[in-house]
Design a protein around this motif. Structure first.
Motif, PDB file in Angstrom:
ATOM      1  N   SER A  83       0.835  -1.188   0.000  1.00 50.19           N
ATOM      2  CA  SER A  83       0.000   0.000   0.000  1.00 50.19           C
ATOM      3  C   SER A  83       0.875   1.245   0.000  1.00 50.19           C
ATOM      4  CB  SER A  83      -0.897   0.021   1.231  1.00 50.19           C
ATOM      5  OG  SER A  83      -1.539   1.277   1.335  1.00 50.19           O
ATOM      6  N   SER A 108      -0.188   0.058  -4.663  1.00 49.58           N
ATOM      7  CA  SER A 108      -1.497   0.685  -4.832  1.00 49.58           C
ATOM      8  C   SER A 108      -1.331   2.088  -5.405  1.00 49.58           C
ATOM      9  CB  SER A 108      -2.253   0.729  -3.503  1.00 49.58           C
ATOM     10  OG  SER A 108      -1.557   1.503  -2.546  1.00 49.58           O
ATOM     11  N   THR A 110      -3.897   5.092  -6.183  1.00 47.93           N
ATOM     12  CA  THR A 110      -5.227   5.690  -6.135  1.00 47.93           C
ATOM     13  C   THR A 110      -5.305   6.782  -7.191  1.00 47.93           C
ATOM     14  OG1 THR A 110      -5.309   5.216  -3.770  1.00 47.93           O
ATOM     15  CG2 THR A 110      -6.948   6.741  -4.640  1.00 47.93           C
ATOM     16  N   GLU A 145      -6.482   1.975  -8.178  1.00 53.06           N
ATOM     17  CA  GLU A 145      -7.651   1.982  -7.306  1.00 53.06           C
ATOM     18  C   GLU A 145      -8.695   2.966  -7.822  1.00 53.06           C
ATOM     19  OE1 GLU A 145      -6.227   2.768  -3.355  1.00 53.06           O
ATOM     20  OE2 GLU A 145      -5.686   0.674  -3.043  1.00 53.06           O
ATOM     21  N   LEU A 147     -12.224   4.651  -6.825  1.00 54.56           N
ATOM     22  CA  LEU A 147     -13.115   4.900  -5.701  1.00 54.56           C
ATOM     23  C   LEU A 147     -14.402   5.600  -6.099  1.00 54.56           C
ATOM     24  CD1 LEU A 147     -10.078   4.781  -4.420  1.00 54.56           C
ATOM     25  CD2 LEU A 147     -11.298   5.462  -2.359  1.00 54.56           C
ATOM     26  N   LEU A 171      -8.733  -1.978  -9.200  1.00 55.99           N
ATOM     27  CA  LEU A 171      -9.427  -2.431  -8.000  1.00 55.99           C
ATOM     28  C   LEU A 171     -10.543  -1.445  -7.696  1.00 55.99           C
ATOM     29  CD1 LEU A 171      -9.355  -4.544  -5.633  1.00 55.99           C
ATOM     30  CD2 LEU A 171      -8.116  -2.787  -4.337  1.00 55.99           C
ATOM     31  N   VAL A 173     -13.105   0.030  -5.311  1.00 52.51           N
ATOM     32  CA  VAL A 173     -13.154   0.109  -3.847  1.00 52.51           C
ATOM     33  C   VAL A 173     -14.523   0.641  -3.420  1.00 52.51           C
ATOM     34  CG1 VAL A 173     -12.086   1.077  -1.778  1.00 52.51           C
ATOM     35  CG2 VAL A 173     -10.673   0.524  -3.781  1.00 52.51           C
ATOM     36  N   ALA A 203     -12.678  -4.532  -3.810  1.00 48.12           N
ATOM     37  CA  ALA A 203     -12.435  -4.437  -2.370  1.00 48.12           C
ATOM     38  C   ALA A 203     -13.660  -3.780  -1.755  1.00 48.12           C
ATOM     39  CB  ALA A 203     -11.190  -3.614  -2.069  1.00 48.12           C
ATOM     40  N   CYS A 204     -14.139  -4.334  -0.664  1.00 44.33           N
ATOM     41  CA  CYS A 204     -15.364  -3.813  -0.058  1.00 44.33           C
ATOM     42  C   CYS A 204     -15.239  -3.856   1.458  1.00 44.33           C
ATOM     43  CB  CYS A 204     -16.573  -4.639  -0.517  1.00 44.33           C
ATOM     44  SG  CYS A 204     -18.149  -4.016   0.109  1.00 44.33           S
ATOM     45  N   ARG A 226     -10.770  -9.667  -3.534  1.00 39.53           N
ATOM     46  CA  ARG A 226      -9.888  -9.257  -2.441  1.00 39.53           C
ATOM     47  C   ARG A 226     -10.599  -9.568  -1.139  1.00 39.53           C
ATOM     48  NH1 ARG A 226      -6.896  -3.477  -0.928  1.00 39.53           N
ATOM     49  NH2 ARG A 226      -8.325  -3.256   0.843  1.00 39.53           N
ATOM     50  N   ASP A 231     -10.334  -5.912   5.239  1.00 40.32           N
ATOM     51  CA  ASP A 231     -11.650  -5.588   4.696  1.00 40.32           C
ATOM     52  C   ASP A 231     -12.790  -6.254   5.444  1.00 40.32           C
ATOM     53  OD1 ASP A 231     -10.287  -4.208   2.728  1.00 40.32           O
ATOM     54  OD2 ASP A 231     -10.483  -5.794   1.242  1.00 40.32           O
TER      55      ASP A 231
END
Length: 277
Positions: A83, A108, A110, A145, A147, A171, A173, A203-204, A226, A231
């Motif tokens: 991360s 990661s 973002t 990522e 979002l 991913l 999120v 991812a949740c 994931r 998570d």
């Protein structure tokens, strides 16, 4: 034949220590042991937030390198995904950039800034450009990522400009403060806004029933899973998972039930465009 399922184990996160579950790994050595156990259980990827001996999140590069060395020295070929988040507001850009070449194969990334509670999660264009440069120099690839729906436009523009190279892994999120709600109706809209060749996962961080709904959407639609104590603390409603490996085993068993092969780390490397070890 169904696409192999890449299972990522998100081991610990950067949240408060052991507030949701007493089983969260709390030191570098515990993170290493959880990573190895998750890999043996079937995880192709481990997503790692490093912690100090006291259990506090840290962006210390040497701690990350130590974790990476211990996992490799134990004979594991699991894909290391670090991360480069802001640690709940603890870490600035320089600390985050330092993790781009700390021994991981994926980091990661973002794809835009957003408001997280009372703070700005700052992924400025300047930071994103510097992160891409540092990752490229280290031979690492971004875990992109997403979002919010608006992130998809930025990602598409970066791909068109040659700033991101195929193959891409995104991913999605859901469920964290400032991100998309855990709403399965959003998934088709996200997929429509990204290139077809994108590999993607979910991812949740929502409560267990919503977590399961979102992950089953990924499983059934060719996406990836994931799981892990960052998570989700529960195996099922009312039953705490005792380790990350238990959560991985749950999905390995589900994949076997429905006939979807589980990707080894080697297979996942091919799918994600990573170099062989």
């Amino acid at each position: 034949m169904m696409k192999p399922l890449i299972i990522t184990a998100a081991l610990t996160g950067a949240g408060p220590l052991k507030t949701r579950t007493p089983h969260l790994p709390a030191s570098p050595a515990e993170i290493v042991q959880e990573a190895l156990a998750a890999w043996r259980a079937g995880a192709a990827v481990v997503h790692i937030h490093a912690r100090t001996e006291q259990g506090e999140p840290t962006a210390d590069v040497e701690t990350h390198r130590w974790i990476a060395r211990q996992i490799r020295d134990a004979g594991s070929d699991v894909i290391l995904n670090f991360s480069a988040g802001d640690g709940g507001g603890r870490f600035g850009h320089e600390e985050r950039l330092g993790l781009m070449d700390a021994g991981a194969e994926m980091v990661s990334y973002t794809a835009s800034s957003y408001n997280s509670g009372a703070r700005l999660y700052n992924s400025s264009p300047e930071f994103l450009a510097a992160a891409r440069e540092r990752m490229a120099a280290a031979g690492a690839r971004p875990e992109i990522e997403v979002l919010d729906l608006g992130f998809c436009g930025r990602i598409t523009r970066m791909i068109a400009a040659g700033e991101l190279q195929a193959p891409f892994y995104c991913l999605f999120v859901f469920g964290i403060d400032g991100a998309m709600p855990a709403d399965e109706a959003l998934l088709p809209m996200l997929l429509q806004r990204l290139p077809k060749e994108v590999e993607w996962g979910i991812a949740c961080a929502a409560e267990h029933a919503k977590f399961l709904t979102m992950q089953m959407m990924a499983f059934a639609n060719g996406g990836h899973i994931r799981t892990g104590l960052e998570d989700q603390a529960y195996l099922w409603s009312g039953r705490l998972a005792e380790s990350n490996a238990q959560l991985v085993e749950q999905w390995v068993s589900s994949a076997a039930t429905w006939g979807r092969p589980v990707a080894t780390a080697s297979v996942a490397r091919d799918m994600l465009g990573l170099r062989p070890l």
